[in-house]
Design a protein around this motif. Structure first.
Motif, mmCIF file in Angstrom:
data_model
loop_
_atom_site.group_PDB
_atom_site.id
_atom_site.type_symbol
_atom_site.label_atom_id
_atom_site.label_comp_id
_atom_site.label_asym_id
_atom_site.label_seq_id
_atom_site.Cartn_x
_atom_site.Cartn_y
_atom_site.Cartn_z
ATOM 1 N N LYS A 208 28.867 40.539 51.990
ATOM 2 C CA LYS A 208 30.116 40.763 52.592
ATOM 3 C C LYS A 208 31.228 40.070 51.950
ATOM 4 O O LYS A 208 31.062 38.839 51.751
ATOM 5 C CB LYS A 208 29.869 40.642 54.020
ATOM 6 C CG LYS A 208 31.039 41.321 54.630
ATOM 7 C CD LYS A 208 30.727 41.231 56.210
ATOM 8 C CE LYS A 208 32.050 41.874 57.075
ATOM 9 N NZ LYS A 208 31.723 41.958 58.741
ATOM 10 N N GLY A 209 32.206 40.612 51.564
ATOM 11 C CA GLY A 209 33.327 39.886 51.195
ATOM 12 C C GLY A 209 34.460 40.712 50.723
ATOM 13 O O GLY A 209 34.443 42.185 50.987
ATOM 14 N N PRO A 210 35.673 40.330 50.174
ATOM 15 C CA PRO A 210 36.632 41.206 49.924
ATOM 16 C C PRO A 210 36.445 42.288 48.826
ATOM 17 O O PRO A 210 35.546 41.975 47.993
ATOM 18 C CB PRO A 210 37.803 40.347 49.379
ATOM 19 C CG PRO A 210 37.567 39.096 49.895
ATOM 20 C CD PRO A 210 36.194 39.013 50.215
ATOM 21 N N VAL A 211 36.942 43.528 48.976
ATOM 22 C CA VAL A 211 36.139 44.563 48.033
ATOM 23 C C VAL A 211 36.294 44.197 46.677
ATOM 24 O O VAL A 211 35.713 44.642 45.789
ATOM 25 C CB VAL A 211 36.699 45.863 48.454
ATOM 26 C CG1 VAL A 211 38.195 46.129 48.117
ATOM 27 C CG2 VAL A 211 35.990 47.037 47.895
ATOM 28 N N SER A 212 37.595 43.689 46.318
ATOM 29 C CA SER A 212 37.990 43.162 44.914
ATOM 30 C C SER A 212 36.707 42.266 44.217
ATOM 31 O O SER A 212 36.566 42.318 43.259
ATOM 32 C CB SER A 212 39.233 42.574 44.830
ATOM 33 O OG SER A 212 39.393 41.540 45.498
ATOM 34 N N ASP A 213 36.401 41.382 45.367
ATOM 35 C CA ASP A 213 35.439 40.404 44.877
ATOM 36 C C ASP A 213 33.965 41.000 44.773
ATOM 37 O O ASP A 213 33.239 40.617 43.867
ATOM 38 C CB ASP A 213 35.497 39.260 45.952
ATOM 39 C CG ASP A 213 36.420 38.142 45.726
ATOM 40 O OD1 ASP A 213 37.237 38.178 44.839
ATOM 41 O OD2 ASP A 213 36.605 37.487 46.956
ATOM 42 N N ARG A 221 31.516 38.663 37.144
ATOM 43 C CA ARG A 221 32.709 37.893 37.264
ATOM 44 C C ARG A 221 33.064 37.005 38.380
ATOM 45 O O ARG A 221 33.825 36.285 38.547
ATOM 46 C CB ARG A 221 33.936 38.677 36.991
ATOM 47 C CG ARG A 221 34.222 39.031 35.339
ATOM 48 C CD ARG A 221 32.998 39.704 34.848
ATOM 49 N NE ARG A 221 33.594 40.060 33.255
ATOM 50 C CZ ARG A 221 32.889 40.787 32.472
ATOM 51 N NH1 ARG A 221 31.753 41.241 32.805
ATOM 52 N NH2 ARG A 221 33.332 40.959 31.438
ATOM 53 N N ARG A 222 32.146 37.215 39.539
ATOM 54 C CA ARG A 222 32.346 36.499 40.705
ATOM 55 C C ARG A 222 30.924 36.254 41.276
ATOM 56 O O ARG A 222 29.983 36.906 41.151
ATOM 57 C CB ARG A 222 33.038 37.355 41.943
ATOM 58 C CG ARG A 222 33.378 36.548 42.945
ATOM 59 C CD ARG A 222 34.592 35.553 42.733
ATOM 60 N NE ARG A 222 36.063 36.314 42.974
ATOM 61 C CZ ARG A 222 37.039 35.859 42.470
ATOM 62 N NH1 ARG A 222 36.993 34.818 41.674
ATOM 63 N NH2 ARG A 222 38.215 36.506 42.472
ATOM 64 N N SER A 223 30.940 34.936 41.556
ATOM 65 C CA SER A 223 29.429 34.529 42.048
ATOM 66 C C SER A 223 29.270 34.918 43.375
ATOM 67 O O SER A 223 30.221 34.657 44.212
ATOM 68 C CB SER A 223 29.418 32.774 41.886
ATOM 69 O OG SER A 223 28.567 32.198 42.698
ATOM 70 N N PRO A 224 28.188 35.109 43.935
ATOM 71 C CA PRO A 224 27.888 35.171 45.262
ATOM 72 C C PRO A 224 28.233 34.118 46.319
ATOM 73 O O PRO A 224 28.236 34.304 47.457
ATOM 74 C CB PRO A 224 26.235 35.478 45.277
ATOM 75 C CG PRO A 224 25.784 36.165 43.945
ATOM 76 C CD PRO A 224 26.869 35.131 42.962
ATOM 77 N N ASP A 225 28.193 33.013 45.655
ATOM 78 C CA ASP A 225 28.511 31.764 46.595
ATOM 79 C C ASP A 225 29.832 31.874 46.984
ATOM 80 O O ASP A 225 30.298 31.255 48.041
ATOM 81 C CB ASP A 225 28.655 30.235 45.334
ATOM 82 C CG ASP A 225 27.107 30.032 45.069
ATOM 83 O OD1 ASP A 225 26.324 30.400 45.448
ATOM 84 O OD2 ASP A 225 27.167 29.381 44.050
ATOM 85 N N ALA A 226 30.753 32.701 46.433
ATOM 86 C CA ALA A 226 32.234 32.984 46.988
ATOM 87 C C ALA A 226 32.336 33.984 48.036
ATOM 88 O O ALA A 226 33.407 34.216 48.648
ATOM 89 C CB ALA A 226 33.228 33.279 45.751
ATOM 90 N N LEU A 227 31.015 34.507 48.187
ATOM 91 C CA LEU A 227 31.161 35.704 49.382
ATOM 92 C C LEU A 227 29.835 35.241 50.292
ATOM 93 O O LEU A 227 29.266 34.257 50.385
ATOM 94 C CB LEU A 227 30.539 36.917 48.878
ATOM 95 C CG LEU A 227 31.552 37.524 47.723
ATOM 96 C CD1 LEU A 227 31.281 37.223 46.300
ATOM 97 C CD2 LEU A 227 31.893 38.926 47.949
#
Length: 245
Positions: A208-213, A221-227
Motif C-alpha cells: 500500500k502506498g501512493p499510486v505513483s510509487d 524503480r522504488r523499493s518496497p521499503d518505501a511503502l
C-alpha cells in the motif's frame, strides 16, 4: 481518450532538459549514465517509427533498427528530441488499426503510443532519481501505467520465462493505492504467465502506498521499503525482482 502523443512530447522535453551532464550515473539502470539512458529512449522512438512507417509484421527489436548514430556513439538532447518529433509525426499520420508487430497482445499501431509514453515516463523518472529529484507522476497517469504494465506483462516472454522458474504458481500480490481509487490483484499463473483483476482482495503479499510509487515499484524503480508491506515479503521481493520490464 488520453492524448499519448502530447504526453510523449512532454516527457521527452522533460528528459531532454535533464540531459545536461551526460556522464551522471543512473543507479536505477545499473551500468548506465545519462548518455546511455538518453540513447536508449531515442532508439525506442526510432524503433516505433520504423515499425509503423514500414507496417512491419514480423518481430524486430530496437537494436536492429538504424539510429543515425556513429558506431559506439551516444545520443544527446537534440538527437533525442529530433527522434521524438519524428515519432509524433508518424503517430499522427498512422491509422491506429494498421496491423504491425508488437511484443504485446495488440498487433495494431494503436499499441505503440501508450507503450512509448510509459517508456518515456519511466526513463524520465530514472533521470530524475539519478539527479536527486523525486519524480512526480499524476495519479491518473500512474493508474493507467500500472494497468498498461499488467496488460503487457503476460506477453513479455523474457519475463514470463523467468517467472516460471520461481515456483510461485497460484501466489497473489495485491496493490492498494493510498491516494487514489486503485486496487489490483496479480495472480501468478502457469508457465510464468500472470492474471490480474481490479478491486479489493487479500493477497499473499500486499503493498500500500501512493499510486505513483506503486507504478515505480512495478518497474523496479522504488523499493518496497518505501511503502507499507503486509504478508509474505520474501515472495514480493522475488516476484518484483523478476517481473520488472
Amino acid at each position: 481518450m488520453t492524448d499519448y502523443r502530447a504526453q510523449i512530447q512532454s516527457e521527452t522535453e522533460r528528459l531532454a532538459a535533464l540531459a545536461g551532464d551526460l556522464s551522471v550515473p543512473v543507479p536505477t539502470c545499473p551500468g548506465w549514465t545519462l548518455a546511455e539512458l538518453v540513447t536508449h529512449v531515442g532508439r525506442l522512438h526510432r524503433w516505433a517509427v520504423h515499425m509503423l512507417r514500414g507496417q512491419v509484421r514480423e518481430r524486430l527489436w530496437s537494436r536492429q533498427v538504424p539510429d543515425g548514430l556513429a558506431e559506439g556513439a551516444t545520443g544527446d538532447a537534440a538527437w533525442l528530441t529530433a527522434g521524438a518529433a519524428e515519432l509524433l509525426e508518424t503517430l499522427a499520420s498512422t491509422d491506429p488499426d494498421t496491423e504491425v508487430w508488437t511484443w504485446g497482445p495488440d498487433n495494431r499501431a494503436s499499441w505503440w503510443p501508450r507503450r512509448m509514453f510509459f517508456e518515456s515516463l519511466v526513463h524520465r523518472a530514472d533521470a530524475e532519481l539519478a539527479l536527486g529529484i523525486d519524480p512526480e507522476i499524476p495519479a491518473g497517469t500512474a493508474i493507467d501505467g500500472i494497468e498498461e504494465f499488467l496488460h503487457n506483462l503476460p506477453y513479455a516472454v523474457w519475463v514470463t520465462r523467468s517467472l516460471a522458474g520461481l515456483g510461485l504458481e497460484g501466489a497473489t500480490i495485491h496493490l492498494h493505492a493510498s491516494d487514489a481509487d486503485g486496487e489490483w490483484t496479480i495472480t501468478q499463473g502457469p508457465a510464468g504467465k500472470i492474471e490480474w483483476a481490479r478491486g479489493h482482495a487479500k493477497g499473499d503479499a500486499a503493498v500500500k502506498g501512493p499510486v505513483s510509487d506503486l507504478l515505480l515499484l512495478l518497474y523496479g524503480r522504488r523499493s518496497p521499503d518505501a511503502l507499507t508491506v503486509h504478508g509474505d515479503r520474501e515472495l514480493l521481493d522475488r516476484w518484483l525482482s523478476t517481473a520488472s520490464l
